[in-house]
Enzyme design. Sequence first.
Site, mmCIF file in Angstrom:
data_model
loop_
_atom_site.group_PDB
_atom_site.id
_atom_site.type_symbol
_atom_site.label_atom_id
_atom_site.label_comp_id
_atom_site.label_asym_id
_atom_site.label_seq_id
_atom_site.Cartn_x
_atom_site.Cartn_y
_atom_site.Cartn_z
ATOM 1 N N SER A 102 0.791 -1.230 0.000
ATOM 2 C CA SER A 102 0.000 0.000 0.000
ATOM 3 C C SER A 102 0.821 1.278 0.000
ATOM 4 C CB SER A 102 -0.977 0.009 1.179
ATOM 5 O OG SER A 102 -2.076 -0.844 0.906
ATOM 6 N N LYS A 240 2.815 6.881 5.018
ATOM 7 C CA LYS A 240 1.903 5.828 4.537
ATOM 8 C C LYS A 240 2.471 4.475 4.939
ATOM 9 C CE LYS A 240 -1.609 4.132 2.430
ATOM 10 N NZ LYS A 240 -1.554 3.047 3.438
ATOM 11 N N THR A 241 1.600 3.594 5.406
ATOM 12 C CA THR A 241 1.992 2.225 5.722
ATOM 13 C C THR A 241 1.748 1.321 4.515
ATOM 14 O OG1 THR A 241 -0.215 1.776 6.590
ATOM 15 C CG2 THR A 241 1.483 2.427 8.180
ATOM 16 N N GLY A 242 2.320 0.122 4.598
ATOM 17 C CA GLY A 242 2.061 -0.917 3.608
ATOM 18 C C GLY A 242 2.296 -2.272 4.235
#
Length: 300
Positions: A102, A240-242
């Site tokens: 993501s 932002k995480t992923g």
Amino acid sequence: MPPHRPAPAPRRPRTGRLAAVLTALTLLGAACAAPATPPRAAQSTTATAPHSRPASPQVRDDLLEVFRQASVTGTFVLMEAESGRTTVVGRERAARRYVPASTFKIPHSLIALETGAVADAEEVIPYGGRPQPRPEWERDMTLREAIAASNVPVFQTLARRIGLARERHWLRRLGYGNRQTGTALDRFWLDGPLAISALEQTGFLARLATGRLPASRRHQRLVRDLLRVERTVDYALFAKTGWGTAGDPGIGWWVGWVERDGRIWTFALNIDVGDDRDAALRIPLGRRLLHRLGVLPYPA
């Protein structure tokens, strides 16, 4: 659905100190590429870059203790955006490419705006109506809401609007990771073949944070606004995480930048993720390292 506009003709990229530094960092990532037989975490989700010999960053492997104390394996890269000065925790892993998961929503939002797949941050995008792994994804969302919720099906809708040809064009134009889409239009950033290293993440984010990507300045400003998660009197945090689950274990990301005292530092953390407990460590570990390296004024 807004009409699709053809991708704009490529513009001559900006040159200067940052471009030279980013080129050196890309070559550095190549020089430190993964060994021929990578560890289990990297086998199905990684790729390596060609070899070369650029200048070395500052290596702070003493800070690997932060990962050891949490019983996870990971890496962290910090880059001062204007000067390009880079600090690496876990140098070999920092150069290894993994699926972006993501975190790809960052360039994907820009690509969607540039191609007209979405008109602006407030346009409502359908999720498709099918059951989803997370109940919160089971509704139509604006681009602003979708990036905050990390809504995978909404971004899959955008990918289908963009199409493979324009996805490939923009990956090349932005110089993002290994620039590979394969043929799975709505899965290539989740399962591969798209892959990117922590070093490459910080270089890409430096160009976005300073408005130097080959894309509309207005759209770059909009994406930066979508990524802001925290603002205090001392700093602003964009992140932002992923979480990529194609490998065993999976790969967890936390990437972004900090603006403080007129300066910008981009960062990228990735760790092996076996379960929800590991995934929950991404942001606390990243914040702890940002504090230890003097970028965030407060400890995690």
